[in-house]
Design a protein around this motif. Structure first.
Motif, PDB file in Angstrom:
ATOM      1  N   SER A  19       0.867   9.442  -4.419  1.00 45.06           N
ATOM      2  CA  SER A  19       1.563  10.155  -3.334  1.00 45.06           C
ATOM      3  C   SER A  19       3.047   9.790  -3.338  1.00 45.06           C
ATOM      4  O   SER A  19       3.911  10.643  -3.133  1.00 45.06           O
ATOM      5  N   TRP A  20       3.329   8.507  -3.622  1.00 44.04           N
ATOM      6  CA  TRP A  20       4.714   8.044  -3.516  1.00 44.04           C
ATOM      7  C   TRP A  20       5.620   8.632  -4.596  1.00 44.04           C
ATOM      8  O   TRP A  20       6.837   8.575  -4.487  1.00 44.04           O
ATOM      9  N   GLY A  21       5.034   9.233  -5.619  1.00 42.92           N
ATOM     10  CA  GLY A  21       5.846   9.855  -6.659  1.00 42.92           C
ATOM     11  C   GLY A  21       6.406  11.213  -6.251  1.00 42.92           C
ATOM     12  O   GLY A  21       7.229  11.779  -6.956  1.00 42.92           O
ATOM     13  N   PRO A  66       1.155   1.203   4.604  1.00 44.92           N
ATOM     14  CA  PRO A  66       1.236   2.248   5.638  1.00 44.92           C
ATOM     15  C   PRO A  66       2.078   3.487   5.324  1.00 44.92           C
ATOM     16  O   PRO A  66       2.168   4.350   6.202  1.00 44.92           O
ATOM     17  N   TRP A  67       2.671   3.619   4.143  1.00 47.05           N
ATOM     18  CA  TRP A  67       3.483   4.825   3.912  1.00 47.05           C
ATOM     19  C   TRP A  67       2.713   6.108   4.226  1.00 47.05           C
ATOM     20  O   TRP A  67       3.291   7.068   4.718  1.00 47.05           O
ATOM     21  N   ASP A  68       1.426   6.119   3.861  1.00 45.76           N
ATOM     22  CA  ASP A  68       0.625   7.341   4.028  1.00 45.76           C
ATOM     23  C   ASP A  68      -0.367   7.223   5.185  1.00 45.76           C
ATOM     24  O   ASP A  68      -1.326   7.995   5.248  1.00 45.76           O
ATOM     25  N   LEU A  94       2.223  -4.487   0.867  1.00 46.69           N
ATOM     26  CA  LEU A  94       2.493  -5.799   1.455  1.00 46.69           C
ATOM     27  C   LEU A  94       3.918  -6.244   1.155  1.00 46.69           C
ATOM     28  O   LEU A  94       4.177  -7.422   0.930  1.00 46.69           O
ATOM     29  N   PHE A  95       4.816  -5.286   1.105  1.00 46.27           N
ATOM     30  CA  PHE A  95       6.187  -5.675   0.785  1.00 46.27           C
ATOM     31  C   PHE A  95       7.211  -5.011   1.693  1.00 46.27           C
ATOM     32  O   PHE A  95       8.405  -5.193   1.506  1.00 46.27           O
ATOM     33  N   GLY A  96       6.728  -4.260   2.685  1.00 43.90           N
ATOM     34  CA  GLY A  96       7.681  -3.491   3.483  1.00 43.90           C
ATOM     35  C   GLY A  96       7.906  -4.038   4.875  1.00 43.90           C
ATOM     36  O   GLY A  96       8.282  -3.307   5.767  1.00 43.90           O
ATOM     37  N   VAL A 177      -6.389  -5.556  -9.513  1.00 41.59           N
ATOM     38  CA  VAL A 177      -5.338  -6.549  -9.302  1.00 41.59           C
ATOM     39  C   VAL A 177      -4.208  -6.296 -10.305  1.00 41.59           C
ATOM     40  O   VAL A 177      -4.397  -6.417 -11.515  1.00 41.59           O
ATOM     41  N   GLU A 178      -3.058  -5.935  -9.761  1.00 39.98           N
ATOM     42  CA  GLU A 178      -1.912  -5.555 -10.600  1.00 39.98           C
ATOM     43  C   GLU A 178      -0.921  -6.715 -10.710  1.00 39.98           C
ATOM     44  O   GLU A 178      -0.572  -7.333  -9.717  1.00 39.98           O
ATOM     45  N   TYR A 179      -0.456  -6.969 -11.901  1.00 41.90           N
ATOM     46  CA  TYR A 179       0.485  -8.064 -12.107  1.00 41.90           C
ATOM     47  C   TYR A 179       1.872  -7.509 -12.456  1.00 41.90           C
ATOM     48  O   TYR A 179       2.006  -6.365 -12.877  1.00 41.90           O
ATOM     49  N   LYS A 180       2.846  -8.350 -12.299  1.00 43.60           N
ATOM     50  CA  LYS A 180       4.218  -7.974 -12.694  1.00 43.60           C
ATOM     51  C   LYS A 180       5.026  -9.255 -12.810  1.00 43.60           C
ATOM     52  O   LYS A 180       4.930 -10.113 -11.954  1.00 43.60           O
ATOM     53  N   PHE A 181       5.815  -9.371 -13.850  1.00 47.63           N
ATOM     54  CA  PHE A 181       6.404 -10.695 -14.138  1.00 47.63           C
ATOM     55  C   PHE A 181       7.671 -11.008 -13.350  1.00 47.63           C
ATOM     56  O   PHE A 181       8.114 -12.148 -13.313  1.00 47.63           O
ATOM     57  N   VAL A 212      -3.312  -2.647 -15.310  1.00 47.56           N
ATOM     58  CA  VAL A 212      -2.150  -2.775 -16.195  1.00 47.56           C
ATOM     59  C   VAL A 212      -1.129  -1.694 -15.836  1.00 47.56           C
ATOM     60  O   VAL A 212      -1.387  -0.507 -16.036  1.00 47.56           O
ATOM     61  N   ASP A 213      -0.014  -2.107 -15.280  1.00 45.59           N
ATOM     62  CA  ASP A 213       1.109  -1.185 -15.085  1.00 45.59           C
ATOM     63  C   ASP A 213       1.960  -1.343 -16.334  1.00 45.59           C
ATOM     64  O   ASP A 213       2.459  -2.441 -16.629  1.00 45.59           O
ATOM     65  N   THR A 214       2.114  -0.249 -17.074  1.00 47.55           N
ATOM     66  CA  THR A 214       2.735  -0.374 -18.400  1.00 47.55           C
ATOM     67  C   THR A 214       4.193  -0.852 -18.338  1.00 47.55           C
ATOM     68  O   THR A 214       4.721  -1.331 -19.337  1.00 47.55           O
ATOM     69  N   GLY A 215       4.813  -0.762 -17.164  1.00 55.13           N
ATOM     70  CA  GLY A 215       6.202  -1.206 -17.051  1.00 55.13           C
ATOM     71  C   GLY A 215       6.373  -2.632 -16.566  1.00 55.13           C
ATOM     72  O   GLY A 215       7.487  -3.061 -16.288  1.00 55.13           O
ATOM     73  N   HIS A 216       5.281  -3.370 -16.455  1.00 54.14           N
ATOM     74  CA  HIS A 216       5.353  -4.683 -15.808  1.00 54.14           C
ATOM     75  C   HIS A 216       5.306  -5.871 -16.767  1.00 54.14           C
ATOM     76  O   HIS A 216       4.755  -6.919 -16.441  1.00 54.14           O
ATOM     77  N   HIS A 217       5.851  -5.698 -17.963  1.00 55.33           N
ATOM     78  CA  HIS A 217       5.827  -6.794 -18.943  1.00 55.33           C
ATOM     79  C   HIS A 217       7.238  -7.109 -19.417  1.00 55.33           C
ATOM     80  O   HIS A 217       8.105  -6.244 -19.389  1.00 55.33           O
ATOM     81  N   PHE A 239      -5.026   1.687 -15.028  1.00 53.46           N
ATOM     82  CA  PHE A 239      -3.620   1.709 -15.440  1.00 53.46           C
ATOM     83  C   PHE A 239      -2.737   2.261 -14.345  1.00 53.46           C
ATOM     84  O   PHE A 239      -3.165   3.124 -13.575  1.00 53.46           O
ATOM     85  N   HIS A 240      -1.526   1.806 -14.325  1.00 54.12           N
ATOM     86  CA  HIS A 240      -0.425   2.529 -13.735  1.00 54.12           C
ATOM     87  C   HIS A 240       0.455   2.913 -14.905  1.00 54.12           C
ATOM     88  O   HIS A 240       1.139   2.064 -15.479  1.00 54.12           O
ATOM     89  N   PHE A 241       0.405   4.172 -15.270  1.00 56.98           N
ATOM     90  CA  PHE A 241       1.216   4.630 -16.394  1.00 56.98           C
ATOM     91  C   PHE A 241       2.629   4.977 -15.922  1.00 56.98           C
ATOM     92  O   PHE A 241       2.825   5.598 -14.875  1.00 56.98           O
ATOM     93  N   ALA A 247      13.444  -2.532 -17.680  1.00 56.95           N
ATOM     94  CA  ALA A 247      12.782  -3.312 -16.619  1.00 56.95           C
ATOM     95  C   ALA A 247      11.614  -2.498 -16.097  1.00 56.95           C
ATOM     96  O   ALA A 247      10.913  -1.871 -16.875  1.00 56.95           O
ATOM     97  N   ASP A 248      11.402  -2.507 -14.771  1.00 57.91           N
ATOM     98  CA  ASP A 248      10.313  -1.705 -14.213  1.00 57.91           C
ATOM     99  C   ASP A 248      10.892  -0.339 -13.881  1.00 57.91           C
ATOM    100  O   ASP A 248      11.053   0.021 -12.725  1.00 57.91           O
ATOM    101  N   ASP A 249      11.200   0.427 -14.940  1.00 56.13           N
ATOM    102  CA  ASP A 249      12.025   1.621 -14.766  1.00 56.13           C
ATOM    103  C   ASP A 249      11.278   2.809 -14.156  1.00 56.13           C
ATOM    104  O   ASP A 249      11.901   3.731 -13.644  1.00 56.13           O
ATOM    105  N   ILE A 281      -1.011   7.294 -12.517  1.00 55.50           N
ATOM    106  CA  ILE A 281       0.425   7.293 -12.807  1.00 55.50           C
ATOM    107  C   ILE A 281       1.116   6.554 -11.678  1.00 55.50           C
ATOM    108  O   ILE A 281       0.730   6.674 -10.517  1.00 55.50           O
ATOM    109  N   ASP A 282       2.091   5.737 -12.018  1.00 56.31           N
ATOM    110  CA  ASP A 282       2.934   5.101 -10.997  1.00 56.31           C
ATOM    111  C   ASP A 282       4.365   5.256 -11.473  1.00 56.31           C
ATOM    112  O   ASP A 282       4.825   4.497 -12.311  1.00 56.31           O
ATOM    113  N   GLN A 283       5.019   6.281 -10.979  1.00 57.30           N
ATOM    114  CA  GLN A 283       6.405   6.421 -11.405  1.00 57.30           C
ATOM    115  C   GLN A 283       7.246   6.828 -10.217  1.00 57.30           C
ATOM    116  O   GLN A 283       6.742   7.266  -9.190  1.00 57.30           O
TER     117      GLN A 283
HETATM  118  C1  RM4 Z   1       5.509  -1.686  -7.651  1.00 54.38           C
HETATM  119  C2  RM4 Z   1       4.147  -1.581  -8.282  1.00 54.38           C
HETATM  120  C3  RM4 Z   1       3.131  -0.937  -7.403  1.00 54.38           C
HETATM  121  C4  RM4 Z   1       3.648   0.156  -6.541  1.00 54.38           C
HETATM  122  C5  RM4 Z   1       4.963  -0.202  -5.923  1.00 54.38           C
HETATM  123  C6  RM4 Z   1       5.523   0.908  -5.070  1.00 54.38           C
HETATM  124  O1  RM4 Z   1       6.495  -1.927  -8.589  1.00 54.38           O
HETATM  125  O2  RM4 Z   1       4.231  -0.929  -9.521  1.00 54.38           O
HETATM  126  O3  RM4 Z   1       2.047  -0.454  -8.125  1.00 54.38           O
HETATM  127  O4  RM4 Z   1       2.688   0.318  -5.584  1.00 54.38           O
HETATM  128  O5  RM4 Z   1       5.863  -0.572  -6.921  1.00 54.38           O
END
Ligand code: RM4
Ligand code: MN
Ligand code: MN
Length: 385
Positions: A19-21, A66-68, A94-96, A177-181, A212-217, A239-241, A247-249, A281-283
């Motif tokens: 939705s956020w895309g 809560p965005w949606d 959990l970041f807003g 569980v999504e990771y990011k460095f 695996v979010d492909t942009g998180h390495h 995946f989050h493609f 970076a996390d572009d 997809i997460d873009q």
């Molecule tokens: C992060 C991460 C999450 C996404 C947020 C908005 O970088 O990729 O999956 O939910 O952004």
């Protein structure tokens, strides 16, 4: 694999869009508002419905809470169904919130950790209400300076929080569980890599798997090898493609490095039950139209998968057994270089969708229509606010 089988495997590939895309997003420097970009969850779902109508392979949409968030999830589920969609992964955000300055599930203060846990449990409840089987967790938790917090204590807090969350999962629901460095934390991230995520999932149990979010390495990471190992261990949840250069572009999938996408999709093509994997997809789009970009990502994933399915695995295995290093490499390249457009045209013909969904979108007038109806939102940039 013969053509019929390739087509059948392609038909089974479903891709979830986020939705956020569909809304306005940007960098920390500025958000350029896009005419007609979705402003509400209803509009985000409507736009995801357009992507589904034109591609025939995106039947679900992921939500961020809560965005949606809405009062009545039954109504939202019905709204999604009206647009030919179901609701997919529920992502707790959990970041807003100001309270999460020092973290959420890893926060030093037990009361804040409890609040974050409540938000996650709420997402489990929402997932149940909308008939989704996935809660997908990404944490912004981490530290910015050496010494800021105790790394081991943070890991222990994370483990304890996730164990509690895991206990609240109903049967059949998965926690991804999504990771990011790095980012937003710059010194340490509490879930920095696939190894940490995999260890935690192992500890939690079979309903927890790695995303695996492909942009998180870090740059240069061999992402397809991570995918291969997680598959071998039964720990690849989804995946989050997206694609990245530095970076996390969060760029269009396959736009910068289509060969990497192909190599990842090869691992998928070679696994017996790819349907268990959540392809999402997460873009985020800074300077481009949202729906157009989403459709391009979907098509690029299908293209890469089609090529991956065409790899002559017998010849590949022979070459590998014979130690024919470059022969094996050439087998991969032969598939990668195949023009799969006729095959995808056949697929889309069978699905009853346009042969070129991007062209169809551009000709449909939908972009102009929403621009007229919704207008151009004014968005405050981070520095102006
Ligand atoms: C992060 C991460 C999450 C996404 C947020 C908005 O970088 O990729 O999956 O939910 O952004
Ligand atoms: Mn992601
Ligand atoms: Mn990301």
């Amino acid at each position: 694999m013969d053509e019929r089988e390739v087509l059948e495997r392609l038909r089974r590939l479903e891709i979830e869009t986020p939705s956020w895309g569909y809304g306005n997003s940007g960098t920390r420097f500025h958000v350029f508002p896009w005419p007609g970009a979705a402003r509400t969850v209803e509009e985000r779902i409507a736009d995801a419905g357009v992507v589904q109508r034109l591609t025939g392979c995106c039947p679900s949409v992921a939500l961020h809470i809560p965005w949606d968030a809405v009062d009545d999830y039954g109504v939202l589920t019905a709204h999604a169904a009206d647009h030919g969609l179901r609701i997919g992964a529920i992502n707790p955000n959990l970041f807003g919130d100001d309270e999460y300055r020092l973290g959420s599930l890893c926060h030093p203060d037990a009361a804040i950790r409890a609040r974050a846990l409540d938000e996650c449990r709420e997402c489990v409840a929402i997932a149940e209400q909308v008939g989704s089987t996935i809660v997908s967790l990404w944490l912004a938790d981490g530290t910015n300076y050496p010494g800021q917090d105790n790394l081991r204590a943070r890991h222990e807090r994370l483990t304890a929080s996730l164990e509690e969350l895991y206990r609240s999962l109903p049967d059949g629901m998965r926690l991804l569980v999504e990771y990011k460095f790095f980012e937003p934390a710059f010194y340490s991230t509490d879930l920095p890599d696939w190894g940490t995520a995999a260890l935690l999932c192992r500890q939690l149990g079979p309903q927890a798997q790695v995303l695996v979010d492909t942009g998180h390495h870090p740059l240069g990471t061999n992402v397809e090898q991570i995918v291969a190992v997680l598959l071998a261990q039964g720990l690849l949840g989804g995946f989050h493609f997206n694609n990245r250069k530095y970076a996390d572009d969060d760029l269009i999938v396959g736009s910068v490095d289509p060969f990497e996408l192909f190599r990842i999709m090869c691992e998928i093509a070679w696994t017996p039950e790819p349907e268990r994997i959540a392809f999402m997809i997460d873009q985020s789009h800074n300077v481009e139209g949202k729906i157009d970009a989403m459709i391009q990502s979907v098509m690029n994933i299908q293209t890469a998968y089609a090529k991956a399915l065409l790899v002559d695995t017998e010849r590949l295995a022979d070459a590998q057994r014979d130690g024919d290093v470059l022969g094996a490499h050439r087998v991969l390249l032969a598939a990668f270089e195949t023009d799969v457009r006729p095959l995808l045209a056949q697929l889309r013909g069978g699905l009853g969708v346009p042969e070129d969904p991007v062209a169809a979108f551009r000709e449909s007038g939908y972009a102009e229509e929403i621009a007229r109806e919704r207008g151009t939102a004014s968005v405050q940039s981070a520095y102006e606010s």
